[in-house]
Design an enzyme around this catalytic site. Sequence first.
Site, mmCIF file in Angstrom:
data_model
loop_
_atom_site.group_PDB
_atom_site.id
_atom_site.type_symbol
_atom_site.label_atom_id
_atom_site.label_comp_id
_atom_site.label_asym_id
_atom_site.label_seq_id
_atom_site.Cartn_x
_atom_site.Cartn_y
_atom_site.Cartn_z
ATOM 1 N N ASP A 159 1.981 8.346 18.528
ATOM 2 C CA ASP A 159 2.330 8.634 19.918
ATOM 3 C C ASP A 159 3.830 8.833 20.085
ATOM 4 O O ASP A 159 4.267 9.704 20.842
ATOM 5 C CB ASP A 159 1.852 7.515 20.838
ATOM 6 C CG ASP A 159 0.358 7.532 21.087
ATOM 7 O OD1 ASP A 159 -0.314 8.523 20.711
ATOM 8 O OD2 ASP A 159 -0.144 6.548 21.670
ATOM 9 N N HIS A 172 -1.956 4.357 8.227
ATOM 10 C CA HIS A 172 -3.394 4.154 8.396
ATOM 11 C C HIS A 172 -3.738 3.277 9.586
ATOM 12 O O HIS A 172 -4.914 3.056 9.864
ATOM 13 C CB HIS A 172 -3.966 3.526 7.117
ATOM 14 C CG HIS A 172 -3.315 4.051 5.882
ATOM 15 N ND1 HIS A 172 -3.471 5.350 5.452
ATOM 16 C CD2 HIS A 172 -2.455 3.470 5.005
ATOM 17 C CE1 HIS A 172 -2.752 5.540 4.347
ATOM 18 N NE2 HIS A 172 -2.134 4.411 4.065
ATOM 19 N N GLU A 175 5.561 14.256 7.268
ATOM 20 C CA GLU A 175 4.985 13.022 6.720
ATOM 21 C C GLU A 175 5.057 13.102 5.198
ATOM 22 O O GLU A 175 4.629 14.096 4.604
ATOM 23 C CB GLU A 175 3.537 12.898 7.174
ATOM 24 C CG GLU A 175 2.820 11.679 6.647
ATOM 25 C CD GLU A 175 1.363 11.610 7.087
ATOM 26 O OE1 GLU A 175 0.693 10.665 6.666
ATOM 27 O OE2 GLU A 175 0.893 12.506 7.827
ATOM 28 N N ARG A 232 -6.774 4.585 2.471
ATOM 29 C CA ARG A 232 -5.519 5.345 2.486
ATOM 30 C C ARG A 232 -5.745 6.836 2.778
ATOM 31 O O ARG A 232 -4.794 7.596 2.917
ATOM 32 C CB ARG A 232 -4.791 5.195 1.148
ATOM 33 C CG ARG A 232 -4.329 3.781 0.879
ATOM 34 C CD ARG A 232 -3.492 3.723 -0.394
ATOM 35 N NE ARG A 232 -3.327 2.367 -0.862
ATOM 36 C CZ ARG A 232 -2.408 1.516 -0.421
ATOM 37 N NH1 ARG A 232 -1.566 1.883 0.518
ATOM 38 N NH2 ARG A 232 -2.334 0.301 -0.914
ATOM 39 N N HIS A 285 4.448 10.957 1.447
ATOM 40 C CA HIS A 285 3.912 9.833 0.678
ATOM 41 C C HIS A 285 4.239 10.067 -0.786
ATOM 42 O O HIS A 285 3.983 11.160 -1.317
ATOM 43 C CB HIS A 285 2.408 9.684 0.879
ATOM 44 C CG HIS A 285 2.052 9.383 2.295
ATOM 45 N ND1 HIS A 285 2.233 8.138 2.838
ATOM 46 C CD2 HIS A 285 1.597 10.183 3.288
ATOM 47 C CE1 HIS A 285 1.875 8.179 4.118
ATOM 48 N NE2 HIS A 285 1.497 9.409 4.411
ATOM 49 N N ILE A 286 4.806 9.075 -1.418
ATOM 50 C CA ILE A 286 5.218 9.178 -2.818
ATOM 51 C C ILE A 286 4.015 9.397 -3.726
ATOM 52 O O ILE A 286 4.021 10.262 -4.593
ATOM 53 C CB ILE A 286 6.010 7.913 -3.228
ATOM 54 C CG1 ILE A 286 7.320 7.858 -2.435
ATOM 55 C CG2 ILE A 286 6.270 7.900 -4.739
ATOM 56 C CD1 ILE A 286 8.055 6.533 -2.549
ATOM 57 N N SER A 287 2.966 8.619 -3.505
ATOM 58 C CA SER A 287 1.755 8.753 -4.319
ATOM 59 C C SER A 287 0.784 9.714 -3.641
ATOM 60 O O SER A 287 0.919 10.016 -2.447
ATOM 61 C CB SER A 287 1.083 7.391 -4.509
ATOM 62 O OG SER A 287 0.543 6.931 -3.281
ATOM 63 N N PRO A 339 6.979 -0.086 6.140
ATOM 64 C CA PRO A 339 6.915 -1.375 5.464
ATOM 65 C C PRO A 339 6.789 -1.275 3.949
ATOM 66 O O PRO A 339 6.119 -0.393 3.429
ATOM 67 C CB PRO A 339 5.683 -2.045 6.071
ATOM 68 C CG PRO A 339 4.880 -0.957 6.668
ATOM 69 C CD PRO A 339 5.851 0.119 7.041
ATOM 70 N N ASN A 340 7.472 -2.175 3.302
ATOM 71 C CA ASN A 340 7.453 -2.390 1.852
ATOM 72 C C ASN A 340 8.187 -1.325 1.048
ATOM 73 O O ASN A 340 8.319 -1.465 -0.160
ATOM 74 C CB ASN A 340 6.015 -2.554 1.332
ATOM 75 C CG ASN A 340 5.337 -3.721 1.998
ATOM 76 O OD1 ASN A 340 5.888 -4.809 2.067
ATOM 77 N ND2 ASN A 340 4.145 -3.489 2.528
ATOM 78 N N ARG A 396 8.254 -2.439 -6.897
ATOM 79 C CA ARG A 396 6.874 -2.586 -6.433
ATOM 80 C C ARG A 396 5.985 -1.546 -7.117
ATOM 81 O O ARG A 396 6.177 -0.339 -6.952
ATOM 82 C CB ARG A 396 6.793 -2.379 -4.915
ATOM 83 C CG ARG A 396 5.384 -2.388 -4.395
ATOM 84 C CD ARG A 396 5.319 -2.035 -2.917
ATOM 85 N NE ARG A 396 3.939 -1.953 -2.498
ATOM 86 C CZ ARG A 396 3.499 -1.136 -1.573
ATOM 87 N NH1 ARG A 396 4.333 -0.328 -0.942
ATOM 88 N NH2 ARG A 396 2.225 -1.110 -1.258
ATOM 89 N N ASN A 399 8.063 8.400 5.946
ATOM 90 C CA ASN A 399 7.071 7.769 5.089
ATOM 91 C C ASN A 399 6.694 6.485 5.815
ATOM 92 O O ASN A 399 7.416 5.487 5.724
ATOM 93 C CB ASN A 399 7.628 7.471 3.699
ATOM 94 C CG ASN A 399 6.571 6.871 2.789
ATOM 95 O OD1 ASN A 399 5.552 6.362 3.248
ATOM 96 N ND2 ASN A 399 6.821 6.927 1.488
ATOM 97 N N ARG A 439 -6.357 7.525 -4.095
ATOM 98 C CA ARG A 439 -6.299 6.066 -4.064
ATOM 99 C C ARG A 439 -7.437 5.498 -3.230
ATOM 100 O O ARG A 439 -8.424 6.176 -2.966
ATOM 101 C CB ARG A 439 -4.915 5.645 -3.554
ATOM 102 C CG ARG A 439 -3.810 6.154 -4.521
ATOM 103 C CD ARG A 439 -2.454 5.674 -4.182
ATOM 104 N NE ARG A 439 -2.388 4.224 -4.195
ATOM 105 C CZ ARG A 439 -1.444 3.519 -3.600
ATOM 106 N NH1 ARG A 439 -0.472 4.131 -2.946
ATOM 107 N NH2 ARG A 439 -1.441 2.213 -3.650
#
Length: 150
Positions: A92, A85, A103, A116, A105-107, A15-16, A23, A79, A112
């Site tokens: 699963d 979270h 996995e 997170r 994650h950009i940041s 999402p997002n 963003r 991602n 953070r």
Amino acid sequence: MSEKTPARILVLNGPNLNLLGTREPEIYGHETLKDVEELCRAAAAQAGFEVEFLQSNHEGALIDAIHAARGQVAGIVINPGAFTHTSIALADAISGVQLPAIEVHISNVHKREAFRHHSYISPVAASIIVGAGVNGYVLGVQQLIHLASR
């Protein structure tokens, strides 16, 4: 790469992530999801792999894509966005298809907010890449190619 391992990689975005480039660019940068897709395709092509690319704001669509990937791809770069979270179901699904998953994650999620810091995906991931910006996707693709060639 074994003869049975498909020369394809699935790259999933939760999402997002469709909002990349606009963003919170101070956190996620100015690259768009299209830029990420092009980076992944270029990295995979160098090793003779193709990329399937999907972004969805819907957990079920991501789970369906993971299920459909079984036997069709060498592995998954994911991602999961905020589903990282919250989604035992995604974990699963990854565990159930028995494909290596990276996995991404950009940041750096560990710098953070506290919520997170926990990932339901990490325990079922072959590798985890955080804080490398969109280059983390390239590293994820390269790691999957490495795993597929063992």
